[in-house]
Scaffold this motif. Structure first.
Motif, PDB file in Angstrom:
ATOM      1  N   ALA A  93       0.869  -1.186   0.000  1.00 44.60           N
ATOM      2  CA  ALA A  93       0.000   0.000   0.000  1.00 44.60           C
ATOM      3  C   ALA A  93       0.902   1.230   0.000  1.00 44.60           C
ATOM      4  CB  ALA A  93      -0.909  -0.005   1.223  1.00 44.60           C
ATOM      5  N   LEU A  94       0.792   2.025  -1.070  1.00 45.79           N
ATOM      6  CA  LEU A  94       1.639   3.201  -1.220  1.00 45.79           C
ATOM      7  C   LEU A  94       0.802   4.471  -1.211  1.00 45.79           C
ATOM      8  CD1 LEU A  94       4.006   2.074  -4.137  1.00 45.79           C
ATOM      9  CD2 LEU A  94       4.204   1.578  -1.703  1.00 45.79           C
ATOM     10  N   ASP A  95       1.402   5.550  -0.722  1.00 42.13           N
ATOM     11  CA  ASP A  95       0.777   6.859  -0.836  1.00 42.13           C
ATOM     12  C   ASP A  95       0.747   7.214  -2.316  1.00 42.13           C
ATOM     13  OD1 ASP A  95       1.210   9.974  -1.144  1.00 42.13           O
ATOM     14  OD2 ASP A  95       0.188   9.625   0.774  1.00 42.13           O
ATOM     15  N   ALA A  96      -0.428   7.477  -2.843  1.00 42.32           N
ATOM     16  CA  ALA A  96      -0.587   7.673  -4.277  1.00 42.32           C
ATOM     17  C   ALA A  96       0.151   8.914  -4.784  1.00 42.32           C
ATOM     18  CB  ALA A  96      -2.072   7.765  -4.642  1.00 42.32           C
ATOM     19  N   GLN A  97       0.234   9.961  -4.016  1.00 42.37           N
ATOM     20  CA  GLN A  97       0.873  11.194  -4.464  1.00 42.37           C
ATOM     21  C   GLN A  97       2.394  11.126  -4.435  1.00 42.37           C
ATOM     22  OE1 GLN A  97      -0.672  13.984  -5.843  1.00 42.37           O
ATOM     23  NE2 GLN A  97      -2.425  12.604  -5.843  1.00 42.37           N
ATOM     24  N   THR A  98       2.952  10.401  -3.482  1.00 40.02           N
ATOM     25  CA  THR A  98       4.407  10.403  -3.298  1.00 40.02           C
ATOM     26  C   THR A  98       5.078   9.086  -3.627  1.00 40.02           C
ATOM     27  OG1 THR A  98       4.297   9.699  -0.989  1.00 40.02           O
ATOM     28  CG2 THR A  98       4.144  12.082  -1.426  1.00 40.02           C
ATOM     29  N   GLY A  99       4.335   7.978  -3.591  1.00 41.41           N
ATOM     30  CA  GLY A  99       4.914   6.662  -3.793  1.00 41.41           C
ATOM     31  C   GLY A  99       5.551   6.086  -2.541  1.00 41.41           C
ATOM     32  N   LYS A 100       5.500   6.834  -1.448  1.00 49.06           N
ATOM     33  CA  LYS A 100       6.074   6.338  -0.199  1.00 49.06           C
ATOM     34  C   LYS A 100       5.190   5.225   0.362  1.00 49.06           C
ATOM     35  CE  LYS A 100       8.775  10.234   0.981  1.00 49.06           C
ATOM     36  NZ  LYS A 100       8.656  11.625   0.966  1.00 49.06           N
ATOM     37  N   PRO A 101       5.822   4.138   0.830  1.00 54.42           N
ATOM     38  CA  PRO A 101       5.031   3.009   1.325  1.00 54.42           C
ATOM     39  C   PRO A 101       4.393   3.263   2.688  1.00 54.42           C
ATOM     40  CG  PRO A 101       7.373   2.512   1.452  1.00 54.42           C
ATOM     41  CD  PRO A 101       7.245   3.846   0.799  1.00 54.42           C
ATOM     42  N   HIS A 102       3.115   2.903   2.784  1.00 52.09           N
ATOM     43  CA  HIS A 102       2.480   2.774   4.090  1.00 52.09           C
ATOM     44  C   HIS A 102       2.897   1.422   4.667  1.00 52.09           C
ATOM     45  CE1 HIS A 102       0.076   6.382   3.838  1.00 52.09           C
ATOM     46  NE2 HIS A 102      -0.322   6.029   2.641  1.00 52.09           N
ATOM     47  N   TYR A 103       2.904   0.416   3.794  1.00 52.24           N
ATOM     48  CA  TYR A 103       3.457  -0.892   4.120  1.00 52.24           C
ATOM     49  C   TYR A 103       3.728  -1.625   2.817  1.00 52.24           C
ATOM     50  CZ  TYR A 103      -1.486  -2.314   3.769  1.00 52.24           C
ATOM     51  OH  TYR A 103      -2.781  -2.515   3.368  1.00 52.24           O
ATOM     52  N   GLN A 104       4.618  -2.625   2.896  1.00 51.73           N
ATOM     53  CA  GLN A 104       4.954  -3.427   1.728  1.00 51.73           C
ATOM     54  C   GLN A 104       5.112  -4.885   2.144  1.00 51.73           C
ATOM     55  OE1 GLN A 104       8.371  -0.830   0.491  1.00 51.73           O
ATOM     56  NE2 GLN A 104       7.455  -1.105  -1.530  1.00 51.73           N
ATOM     57  N   ASN A 105       4.854  -5.757   1.176  1.00 46.92           N
ATOM     58  CA  ASN A 105       5.087  -7.196   1.329  1.00 46.92           C
ATOM     59  C   ASN A 105       4.397  -7.800   2.545  1.00 46.92           C
ATOM     60  OD1 ASN A 105       6.639  -7.380  -1.044  1.00 46.92           O
ATOM     61  ND2 ASN A 105       8.402  -6.561   0.055  1.00 46.92           N
ATOM     62  N   GLN A 106       3.149  -7.406   2.765  1.00 51.74           N
ATOM     63  CA  GLN A 106       2.328  -8.006   3.818  1.00 51.74           C
ATOM     64  C   GLN A 106       1.580  -9.201   3.223  1.00 51.74           C
ATOM     65  OE1 GLN A 106       1.922  -7.204   7.119  1.00 51.74           O
ATOM     66  NE2 GLN A 106       3.650  -5.831   6.827  1.00 51.74           N
ATOM     67  N   ARG A 107       1.728 -10.350   3.849  1.00 54.43           N
ATOM     68  CA  ARG A 107       1.053 -11.555   3.356  1.00 54.43           C
ATOM     69  C   ARG A 107      -0.413 -11.547   3.768  1.00 54.43           C
ATOM     70  NH1 ARG A 107       2.071 -15.697   0.653  1.00 54.43           N
ATOM     71  NH2 ARG A 107       4.322 -15.471   0.724  1.00 54.43           N
ATOM     72  N   LEU A 108      -1.290 -11.768   2.797  1.00 55.76           N
ATOM     73  CA  LEU A 108      -2.713 -11.944   3.074  1.00 55.76           C
ATOM     74  C   LEU A 108      -2.912 -13.391   3.511  1.00 55.76           C
ATOM     75  CD1 LEU A 108      -4.220 -10.103  -0.015  1.00 55.76           C
ATOM     76  CD2 LEU A 108      -4.064  -9.249   2.328  1.00 55.76           C
ATOM     77  N   PRO A 109      -3.419 -13.629   4.710  1.00 55.07           N
ATOM     78  CA  PRO A 109      -3.522 -15.002   5.212  1.00 55.07           C
ATOM     79  C   PRO A 109      -4.478 -15.858   4.386  1.00 55.07           C
ATOM     80  CG  PRO A 109      -4.645 -13.467   6.681  1.00 55.07           C
ATOM     81  CD  PRO A 109      -3.946 -12.641   5.655  1.00 55.07           C
ATOM     82  N   GLY A 110      -3.991 -17.025   3.970  1.00 56.33           N
ATOM     83  CA  GLY A 110      -4.844 -17.976   3.269  1.00 56.33           C
ATOM     84  C   GLY A 110      -5.073 -17.686   1.811  1.00 56.33           C
ATOM     85  N   VAL A 111      -4.354 -16.713   1.240  1.00 63.34           N
ATOM     86  CA  VAL A 111      -4.536 -16.360  -0.172  1.00 63.34           C
ATOM     87  C   VAL A 111      -3.174 -16.426  -0.870  1.00 63.34           C
ATOM     88  CG1 VAL A 111      -5.392 -14.624  -1.786  1.00 63.34           C
ATOM     89  CG2 VAL A 111      -6.461 -14.842   0.430  1.00 63.34           C
ATOM     90  N   PRO A 112      -2.745 -17.634  -1.258  1.00 64.24           N
ATOM     91  CA  PRO A 112      -1.415 -17.756  -1.859  1.00 64.24           C
ATOM     92  C   PRO A 112      -1.353 -17.397  -3.344  1.00 64.24           C
ATOM     93  CG  PRO A 112      -2.409 -19.911  -1.656  1.00 64.24           C
ATOM     94  CD  PRO A 112      -3.362 -18.928  -1.010  1.00 64.24           C
ATOM     95  N   ASN A 113      -2.502 -17.431  -4.039  1.00 68.38           N
ATOM     96  CA  ASN A 113      -2.501 -17.243  -5.479  1.00 68.38           C
ATOM     97  C   ASN A 113      -3.723 -16.442  -5.893  1.00 68.38           C
ATOM     98  OD1 ASN A 113      -1.715 -17.507  -8.113  1.00 68.38           O
ATOM     99  ND2 ASN A 113      -1.827 -19.730  -8.171  1.00 68.38           N
ATOM    100  N   VAL A 114      -3.504 -15.315  -6.594  1.00 73.03           N
ATOM    101  CA  VAL A 114      -4.581 -14.377  -6.918  1.00 73.03           C
ATOM    102  C   VAL A 114      -4.500 -13.970  -8.387  1.00 73.03           C
ATOM    103  CG1 VAL A 114      -5.624 -12.144  -6.365  1.00 73.03           C
ATOM    104  CG2 VAL A 114      -4.486 -13.462  -4.567  1.00 73.03           C
TER     105      VAL A 114
END
Length: 160
Positions: A73-94
């Protein structure tokens, strides 16, 4: 494959095929060849989706890495991350693209699990739901209903 997303004067283009590329482009400045111009507000060269499109909610750009359940999840105006590489539990393939409504973002996986997170700068899983089906199609939102087209059935979930 991911569809472009537009909001607050910026167009977000991304690809995860044969490399990773994300560009935030100021539309009013985008004329002709924009390489090396101020029309490109910010870029990122990692962790972009191969199939699922991003979703833009309240100035936050949510997107998955490749076809995995790894979320940034990135700040749309700056590209700075709110967070990165957080695993969604139970969703390995999307393959499906996320949708957002009423402060939530929905991520359906190929195995039938849908993870719902709070739309905001902090990573917070609200719930995980599992259906005996799988999803490659992106959900559709109509009024108070969420439609999921599974491999076998069409589901309509309502908040009434």
């Amino acid at each position: 494959i991911p569809s472009p997303v537009y909001g607050d004067g910026l167009l977000f283009l991304m690809s995860g095929f044969r490399g990773n590329d994300l560009k935030a482009i100021r539309v009013v400045d985008a004329l002709g060849n924009i390489d090396g111009t101020d029309a490109i507000v910010w870029t990122q060269d990692r962790d972009t989706p191969y199939v699922p499109s991003p979703v833009l909610v309240d100035g936050i750009l949510f997107f998955l890495k490749s076809n995995s359940g790894i979320l940034s999840a990135l700040d749309a105006q700056t590209g700075k991350p709110h967070y990165q590489n957080q695993r969604l539990p139970g969703v390995p393939n999307v393959f499906a693209s996320p949708v957002a409504a009423q402060g939530r973002v929905y991520f359906p996986g190929r195995d039938g699990t849908t993870v719902v997170i709070r739309s905001g700068p902090e990573f917070e899983v609200l719930t995980t739901n599992k259906l005996d089906d799988g999803f490659d199609s992106s959900p559709a939102l109509v009024d108070n209903d969420l439609y999921l087209r599974g491999y076998r059935y069409l589901y309509a979930l309502s908040n009434q």
